[in-house]
Design a protein around this motif. Structure first.
Motif, mmCIF file in Angstrom:
data_model
loop_
_atom_site.group_PDB
_atom_site.id
_atom_site.type_symbol
_atom_site.label_atom_id
_atom_site.label_comp_id
_atom_site.label_asym_id
_atom_site.label_seq_id
_atom_site.Cartn_x
_atom_site.Cartn_y
_atom_site.Cartn_z
ATOM 1 N N GLU A 215 -38.128 89.774 95.475
ATOM 2 C CA GLU A 215 -37.234 88.597 95.474
ATOM 3 C C GLU A 215 -37.319 87.848 96.799
ATOM 4 O OE1 GLU A 215 -36.320 91.335 92.431
ATOM 5 O OE2 GLU A 215 -36.146 91.751 94.585
ATOM 6 N N GLN A 216 -37.398 88.585 97.914
ATOM 7 C CA GLN A 216 -37.533 87.920 99.209
ATOM 8 C C GLN A 216 -38.839 87.119 99.258
ATOM 9 O OE1 GLN A 216 -36.876 91.656 101.373
ATOM 10 N NE2 GLN A 216 -35.347 90.578 102.597
ATOM 11 N N HIS B 154 -40.509 85.914 96.687
ATOM 12 C CA HIS B 154 -40.402 84.766 95.769
ATOM 13 C C HIS B 154 -39.575 83.641 96.386
ATOM 14 C CE1 HIS B 154 -42.561 86.616 92.530
ATOM 15 N NE2 HIS B 154 -41.748 87.665 92.538
ATOM 16 N N ARG B 155 -38.502 83.989 97.098
ATOM 17 C CA ARG B 155 -37.693 82.945 97.755
ATOM 18 C C ARG B 155 -38.525 82.194 98.785
ATOM 19 N NH1 ARG B 155 -33.458 86.730 97.456
ATOM 20 N NH2 ARG B 155 -33.813 87.380 99.599
ATOM 21 N N LEU B 156 -39.359 82.913 99.525
ATOM 22 C CA LEU B 156 -40.206 82.252 100.520
ATOM 23 C C LEU B 156 -41.261 81.371 99.850
ATOM 24 C CD1 LEU B 156 -40.558 85.129 103.116
ATOM 25 C CD2 LEU B 156 -39.315 82.972 103.387
ATOM 26 N N ASP C 6 -40.913 79.964 96.949
ATOM 27 C CA ASP C 6 -40.162 78.825 96.414
ATOM 28 C C ASP C 6 -39.795 77.814 97.500
ATOM 29 O OD1 ASP C 6 -40.315 79.931 93.890
ATOM 30 O OD2 ASP C 6 -38.270 80.752 93.926
ATOM 31 N N SER C 7 -39.766 78.256 98.770
ATOM 32 C CA SER C 7 -39.403 77.352 99.864
ATOM 33 C C SER C 7 -40.554 76.436 100.290
ATOM 34 C CB SER C 7 -38.926 78.156 101.090
ATOM 35 O OG SER C 7 -40.022 78.760 101.773
#
Length: 187
Positions: free
Chosen positions: A161-162, A164-166, A168-169
């Motif tokens: 998840e970490q 994927h968040r990066l 997505d950023s």
């Protein structure tokens, strides 16, 4: 300066941003404009160099031969595991071992994403290293082997998840560079 009181027991260190000359800003801006339409799905096909998993990269100096050995023994198997037969793009910074002539001929047809110099704000791997450093804050390894083991164990704690968040950023990072006309951003 750090002030200790009963309200705040920690110090905040300001983020150091790279000094960019006008030419570097223009190159960053052109790069960002070229990538502005890339989606998070496209960014998920970009494989970052995986030095964290390789203890040879904890040496003080990595030359082109050592880096090519890392690519052969770590990047290729990781790419096979992550992407299989699917297309991917390899991303690295402009460190001398990465940009050496001998290294540039090594890639065997693997596309390499051109990366603008002095652009840690565009590179999510920098955020991952920040997470690792924070998680290791209280670790006190006694020697190089313990340090390597601590880094590996801490790196393994990073969740998908970490990551994927990066990923997505990335569109937001690109937009921020365009808005800043190539200058450093908050990332």
């Amino acid at each position: 300066q750090c002030f200790k009181n009963h309200y705040a027991q920690t110090c905040r260190i300001p983020c150091v941003k790279p000094l960019l000359n006008n030419r570097q800003c223009q190159k960053r801006l052109a790069w960002a404009k070229d990538k502005k339409d890339w989606t998070a799905a496209e960014w998920s096909k970009v494989m970052k160099r995986g030095e964290a998993q390789n203890p040879r990269c904890l040496r003080s100096k990595v030359n082109a031969a050592v880096y090519q050995d890392v690519l052969e023994h770590f990047m290729l198997p990781a790419a096979d595991q992550l992407y299989g037969d699917a297309d991917f793009i390899f991303q690295q910074d402009l460190a001398p071992a990465h940009s050496a002539k001998a290294t540039s001929t090594w890639y065997h047809g693997i596309p390499v994403l051109k990366w603008p110099a002095n652009s840690p704000d565009l590179n999510p791997i920098e955020n991952l290293w920040g997470i690792v450093k924070r998680k290791m804050r209280y670790a006190r390894p006694n020697n190089a082997e313990e340090l390597k083991a601590t880094i590996r164990a801490t790196w393994a704690l990073i969740t998908p998840e970490q990551c994927h968040r990066l990923i997505d950023s990335m569109p937001r990072r690109i937009a921020a560079v365009i808005q800043a006309k190539g200058a450093p951003t908050k990332y």
